[in-house]
Write a protein that holds these residues in place. Structure first.
Motif, mmCIF file in Angstrom:
data_model
loop_
_atom_site.group_PDB
_atom_site.id
_atom_site.type_symbol
_atom_site.label_atom_id
_atom_site.label_comp_id
_atom_site.label_asym_id
_atom_site.label_seq_id
_atom_site.Cartn_x
_atom_site.Cartn_y
_atom_site.Cartn_z
ATOM 1 N N MET A 65 0.847 -1.163 0.000
ATOM 2 C CA MET A 65 0.000 0.000 0.000
ATOM 3 C C MET A 65 0.898 1.233 0.000
ATOM 4 O O MET A 65 1.839 1.336 0.752
ATOM 5 C CB MET A 65 -0.902 -0.017 1.242
ATOM 6 N N SER A 66 0.583 2.186 -0.873
ATOM 7 C CA SER A 66 1.383 3.407 -0.895
ATOM 8 C C SER A 66 0.839 4.404 0.118
ATOM 9 O O SER A 66 -0.336 4.386 0.467
ATOM 10 C CB SER A 66 1.376 4.020 -2.290
ATOM 11 N N SER A 67 1.703 5.244 0.607
ATOM 12 C CA SER A 67 1.255 6.259 1.554
ATOM 13 C C SER A 67 1.502 7.632 0.944
ATOM 14 O O SER A 67 2.369 7.817 0.107
ATOM 15 C CB SER A 67 1.989 6.121 2.876
ATOM 16 N N TYR A 68 0.735 8.574 1.367
ATOM 17 C CA TYR A 68 0.908 9.937 0.894
ATOM 18 C C TYR A 68 0.541 10.884 2.018
ATOM 19 O O TYR A 68 -0.079 10.512 2.995
ATOM 20 C CB TYR A 68 0.046 10.221 -0.342
ATOM 21 N N SER A 69 0.959 12.128 1.859
ATOM 22 C CA SER A 69 0.611 13.127 2.865
ATOM 23 C C SER A 69 0.059 14.359 2.158
ATOM 24 O O SER A 69 0.373 14.615 1.005
ATOM 25 C CB SER A 69 1.835 13.492 3.697
ATOM 26 N N HIS A 70 -0.757 15.077 2.860
ATOM 27 C CA HIS A 70 -1.301 16.317 2.337
ATOM 28 C C HIS A 70 -0.357 17.447 2.697
ATOM 29 O O HIS A 70 0.318 17.409 3.724
ATOM 30 C CB HIS A 70 -2.668 16.607 2.958
ATOM 31 N N SER A 71 -0.329 18.452 1.852
ATOM 32 C CA SER A 71 0.497 19.609 2.191
ATOM 33 C C SER A 71 -0.174 20.395 3.315
ATOM 34 O O SER A 71 -1.392 20.451 3.411
ATOM 35 C CB SER A 71 0.722 20.491 0.969
ATOM 36 N N SER A 72 0.637 20.973 4.147
ATOM 37 C CA SER A 72 0.121 21.741 5.286
ATOM 38 C C SER A 72 -0.328 23.123 4.818
ATOM 39 O O SER A 72 -0.009 23.566 3.710
ATOM 40 C CB SER A 72 1.205 21.896 6.349
ATOM 41 N N PHE A 73 -1.050 23.817 5.680
ATOM 42 C CA PHE A 73 -1.484 25.174 5.351
ATOM 43 C C PHE A 73 -0.271 26.077 5.139
ATOM 44 O O PHE A 73 -0.259 26.921 4.241
ATOM 45 C CB PHE A 73 -2.395 25.736 6.443
ATOM 46 N N ALA A 74 0.777 25.890 5.930
ATOM 47 C CA ALA A 74 1.997 26.692 5.772
ATOM 48 C C ALA A 74 2.636 26.445 4.400
ATOM 49 O O ALA A 74 3.080 27.391 3.735
ATOM 50 C CB ALA A 74 2.990 26.359 6.885
ATOM 51 N N GLU A 75 2.662 25.184 3.953
ATOM 52 C CA GLU A 75 3.213 24.868 2.629
ATOM 53 C C GLU A 75 2.344 25.478 1.534
ATOM 54 O O GLU A 75 2.854 26.019 0.552
ATOM 55 C CB GLU A 75 3.317 23.359 2.441
ATOM 56 N N ARG A 76 1.036 25.414 1.705
ATOM 57 C CA ARG A 76 0.134 25.997 0.704
ATOM 58 C C ARG A 76 0.269 27.517 0.662
ATOM 59 O O ARG A 76 0.147 28.120 -0.401
ATOM 60 C CB ARG A 76 -1.291 25.582 0.997
ATOM 61 N N THR A 77 0.547 28.108 1.799
ATOM 62 C CA THR A 77 0.781 29.553 1.825
ATOM 63 C C THR A 77 2.051 29.884 1.043
ATOM 64 O O THR A 77 2.096 30.866 0.299
ATOM 65 C CB THR A 77 0.876 30.049 3.282
ATOM 66 N N GLU A 78 3.075 29.037 1.173
ATOM 67 C CA GLU A 78 4.295 29.229 0.384
ATOM 68 C C GLU A 78 4.008 29.082 -1.106
ATOM 69 O O GLU A 78 4.538 29.849 -1.911
ATOM 70 C CB GLU A 78 5.376 28.227 0.793
ATOM 71 N N ILE A 79 3.175 28.104 -1.464
ATOM 72 C CA ILE A 79 2.812 27.912 -2.872
ATOM 73 C C ILE A 79 2.139 29.170 -3.408
ATOM 74 O O ILE A 79 2.290 29.525 -4.575
ATOM 75 C CB ILE A 79 1.898 26.680 -3.043
ATOM 76 N N HIS A 80 1.426 29.866 -2.560
ATOM 77 C CA HIS A 80 0.763 31.104 -2.966
ATOM 78 C C HIS A 80 1.760 32.259 -3.104
ATOM 79 O O HIS A 80 1.743 32.984 -4.093
ATOM 80 C CB HIS A 80 -0.322 31.476 -1.957
ATOM 81 N N TYR A 81 2.636 32.453 -2.126
ATOM 82 C CA TYR A 81 3.487 33.638 -2.089
ATOM 83 C C TYR A 81 4.794 33.526 -2.863
ATOM 84 O O TYR A 81 5.320 34.541 -3.317
ATOM 85 C CB TYR A 81 3.794 34.040 -0.642
ATOM 86 N N LEU A 82 5.349 32.342 -3.013
ATOM 87 C CA LEU A 82 6.638 32.225 -3.686
ATOM 88 C C LEU A 82 6.598 32.677 -5.151
ATOM 89 O O LEU A 82 7.499 33.409 -5.580
ATOM 90 C CB LEU A 82 7.189 30.805 -3.555
ATOM 91 N N PRO A 83 5.595 32.304 -5.939
ATOM 92 C CA PRO A 83 5.565 32.804 -7.325
ATOM 93 C C PRO A 83 5.438 34.330 -7.398
ATOM 94 O O PRO A 83 6.030 34.967 -8.257
ATOM 95 C CB PRO A 83 4.334 32.136 -7.934
ATOM 96 N N VAL A 84 4.697 34.898 -6.471
ATOM 97 C CA VAL A 84 4.548 36.351 -6.422
ATOM 98 C C VAL A 84 5.902 37.014 -6.154
ATOM 99 O O VAL A 84 6.185 38.105 -6.641
ATOM 100 C CB VAL A 84 3.521 36.753 -5.328
ATOM 101 N N SER A 85 6.744 36.315 -5.414
ATOM 102 C CA SER A 85 8.075 36.823 -5.087
ATOM 103 C C SER A 85 9.097 36.509 -6.169
ATOM 104 O O SER A 85 10.282 36.775 -5.988
ATOM 105 C CB SER A 85 8.557 36.218 -3.764
ATOM 106 N N GLY A 86 8.659 35.898 -7.265
ATOM 107 C CA GLY A 86 9.555 35.634 -8.381
ATOM 108 C C GLY A 86 10.151 34.243 -8.441
ATOM 109 O O GLY A 86 10.988 33.958 -9.283
#
Length: 61
Positions: free
Chosen positions: A1-22
């Protein structure tokens, strides 16, 4: 069985702000240690508009 994890809210916030920062998608992938396809899917699913990713929408899913 494979396992996976969900990204945290902090990681999702980075996904939002990092592209804006270039930062590129490849840089975000390396920084968060997720597959490029995982980050890409998360961004496509959780956009408010065609260009704006929302970590709040992502958290609610």
């Amino acid at each position: 069985m494979s396992s996976y994890s969900h990204s945290s809210f902090a990681e999702r916030t980075e996904i939002h702000y990092l592209p804006v920062s270039g930062y590129s998608l490849n840089t975000i992938v390396k920084r968060l240690s997720y597959l490029r396809s995982t980050i890409g899917r998360d961004i496509s699913r959780n956009r408010l508009t065609s260009i704006d990713y929302s970590p709040l929408i992502a958290k609610g899913r």
